[in-house]
Design a protein around this motif. Structure first.
Motif, short mmCIF file in Angstrom:
data_model
loop_
_atom_site.label_atom_id
_atom_site.label_comp_id
_atom_site.label_asym_id
_atom_site.label_seq_id
_atom_site.Cartn_x
_atom_site.Cartn_y
_atom_site.Cartn_z
N MET A 1 0.85 -1.20 0.00
CA MET A 1 0.00 0.00 0.00
C MET A 1 0.88 1.24 0.00
N LYS A 2 0.46 2.25 -0.77
CA LYS A 2 1.25 3.46 -0.88
C LYS A 2 0.48 4.65 -0.30
N ALA A 3 1.13 5.40 0.61
CA ALA A 3 0.55 6.64 1.13
C ALA A 3 0.90 7.76 0.15
N ILE A 4 -0.12 8.51 -0.29
CA ILE A 4 0.12 9.52 -1.32
C ILE A 4 -0.17 10.94 -0.85
N LYS A 5 -0.93 11.10 0.24
CA LYS A 5 -1.26 12.44 0.69
C LYS A 5 -1.48 12.46 2.21
N LYS A 6 -0.77 13.34 2.87
CA LYS A 6 -0.92 13.46 4.32
C LYS A 6 -2.19 14.23 4.66
N VAL A 11 -3.15 10.03 9.77
CA VAL A 11 -4.14 9.76 8.72
C VAL A 11 -3.56 10.15 7.37
N ALA A 12 -3.78 9.28 6.38
CA ALA A 12 -3.26 9.56 5.04
C ALA A 12 -4.20 9.00 3.99
N VAL A 13 -4.18 9.66 2.82
CA VAL A 13 -4.85 9.10 1.64
C VAL A 13 -3.87 8.12 1.01
N CYS A 14 -4.37 6.92 0.70
CA CYS A 14 -3.49 5.87 0.20
C CYS A 14 -4.05 5.23 -1.06
N LEU A 15 -3.20 4.44 -1.72
CA LEU A 15 -3.61 3.59 -2.83
C LEU A 15 -3.30 2.15 -2.45
N ASP A 16 -4.29 1.25 -2.66
CA ASP A 16 -4.01 -0.16 -2.38
C ASP A 16 -3.31 -0.78 -3.58
N ASN A 17 -3.13 -2.09 -3.55
CA ASN A 17 -2.37 -2.76 -4.60
C ASN A 17 -3.06 -2.72 -5.96
N GLU A 18 -4.35 -2.40 -5.97
CA GLU A 18 -5.08 -2.30 -7.23
C GLU A 18 -5.35 -0.84 -7.59
N ASN A 19 -4.61 0.06 -6.95
CA ASN A 19 -4.71 1.51 -7.21
C ASN A 19 -6.06 2.10 -6.84
N HIS A 20 -6.76 1.48 -5.91
CA HIS A 20 -7.99 2.04 -5.38
C HIS A 20 -7.66 3.00 -4.23
N GLU A 21 -8.25 4.17 -4.28
CA GLU A 21 -7.95 5.17 -3.24
C GLU A 21 -8.74 4.89 -1.97
N LEU A 22 -8.12 5.16 -0.85
CA LEU A 22 -8.75 4.94 0.45
C LEU A 22 -8.14 5.89 1.47
N THR A 47 -9.36 1.42 7.57
CA THR A 47 -9.35 1.89 6.19
C THR A 47 -10.77 2.19 5.77
N PHE A 48 -10.93 3.23 4.94
CA PHE A 48 -12.24 3.64 4.45
C PHE A 48 -12.15 3.88 2.95
N TYR A 49 -12.93 3.09 2.21
CA TYR A 49 -12.97 3.23 0.76
C TYR A 49 -14.14 4.12 0.33
N ASN A 50 -14.01 4.67 -0.89
CA ASN A 50 -15.10 5.42 -1.53
C ASN A 50 -15.58 6.60 -0.69
N VAL A 51 -14.64 7.29 -0.08
CA VAL A 51 -14.99 8.48 0.70
C VAL A 51 -14.97 9.69 -0.23
N ASP A 52 -16.07 10.44 -0.23
CA ASP A 52 -16.14 11.62 -1.08
C ASP A 52 -15.06 12.62 -0.66
N SER A 53 -14.48 13.30 -1.64
CA SER A 53 -13.37 14.22 -1.36
C SER A 53 -13.77 15.32 -0.38
N MET A 54 -15.05 15.72 -0.36
CA MET A 54 -15.46 16.79 0.54
C MET A 54 -15.39 16.37 2.01
N TYR A 55 -15.36 15.05 2.25
CA TYR A 55 -15.31 14.57 3.62
C TYR A 55 -13.89 14.29 4.11
N VAL A 56 -12.94 14.25 3.20
CA VAL A 56 -11.57 13.88 3.57
C VAL A 56 -11.00 14.83 4.62
N GLY A 57 -11.27 16.13 4.47
CA GLY A 57 -10.74 17.10 5.42
C GLY A 57 -11.23 16.90 6.84
#
Length: 276
Positions: A1-6, A11-22, A47-57
């Motif tokens: 799993m790759k962390a792409i955004k702090k 807490v971080a936005v990540c990509l799993d092995n299939e490039n799905h954001e979580l 881990t939380f999948y399919n979270v709308d970008s407006m809720y990430v903050g």
């Protein structure tokens, strides 16, 4: 799993092995320089999948113990309903409970005017709301009143009906858009309609309009707090007065001071993001 955004240190936005954001939560996940590969997956607690970008903050704004309790509540809800429940509910519940706890600390009481309607018309969701409230009170030692069960039930009803979509009502969308324009014009600011503070505002307006349509305005004991709020935020109060006048003209609604107080909070949140 790759962390792409702090989001924050844990807490971080990540990509799993299939490039799905979580969104991943775990001690120190957001601390290293981004992006990086997370080699120790045991450090990830949630881990939380399919979270709308407006809720990430929200993951940055809300204490982790409240998010954890909300995740436990959503797990409970998913076990008791037969429709998919979006991970967005974790963050909308956490936001609601965070705000409810803050209100309680300041002595502010918000009534639940639709409580008996919800209890009778949505008995299953109300029962889940009671269970959710028990979890929050136990996990967070929050001592929130029983009236909160109906507020939590509303979130559950919305999640069931709308899945991942924000709360909308075509009948009221034009009216809410006009009110948004009043706020934007009054403060000369751009309101980002993809921001979660705007989603909060729209949700509040939907409930306000629904209460007014049913003749169920708020009526609690916060008159002194309303007077203090008008004194401390005179520009916000003036803007809300304009909104109240517009609603009177368009719908024949008369907003009580309690409704104005709650509306002031949401308008102030929209403005605070712009540094006003």
């Amino acid at each position: 799993m790759k962390a792409i955004k702090k989001i924050n240190n844990n807490v971080a936005v990540c990509l799993d092995n299939e490039n799905h954001e979580l969104i991943a939560i775990g001690r120190g996940l957001g601390f290293p320089e981004m992006p990086y590969e997370i080699t120790d997956l045991s450090s990830i607690r949630r881990t939380f999948y399919n979270v709308d970008s407006m809720y990430v903050g929200l993951a940055k704004e809300i204490p982790e113990d409240i998010i954890d309790a909300s995740a436990e509540v959503v797990d409970m809800i998913r076990m008791n309903v037969n429709v998919p429940i979006s991970s967005n509910l974790v963050f909308t519940l956490a936001d609601h409970i965070h705000f409810a706890i803050q209100r309680r600390k300041t002595g502010m009481v918000i009534a639940a005017p639709m409580r008996y309607d919800i209890e009778n018309l949505y008995s299953d969701e109300y029962e889940l709301g009671e269970k959710a409230l028990a979890i929050f009170n136990k996990r967070l030692k929050a001592h929130l009143p029983t009236e909160e069960a109906s507020n939590l039930a509303l979130h559950i009803i919305n999640a069931k009906n709308m899945s991942e979509a924000p709360l909308k009502n075509e009948e009221n969308s034009d009216l809410i858009s006009e009110i948004t324009d009043i706020i934007a014009g009054f403060f000369s600011l751009y309101i980002d309609k993809h921001d979660f503070n705007y989603s909060r505002f729209v949700t509040h307006m939907q409930y306000l309009l629904k209460r007014e349509t049913q003749g169920k305005s708020l009526n609690t004991d916060n008159q002194q707090m309303y007077a203090d709020a008008r004194k401390n935020y005179p520009k916000v109060a003036e803007c809300v007065d304009q909104i109240a006048e517009y609603l009177q003209q368009q719908r024949g609604f008369t907003l009580e001071d309690e409704e104005k107080l709650y509306l002031m909070m949401h308008v102030n949140r929209l403005c605070a993001k712009e540094g006003l």
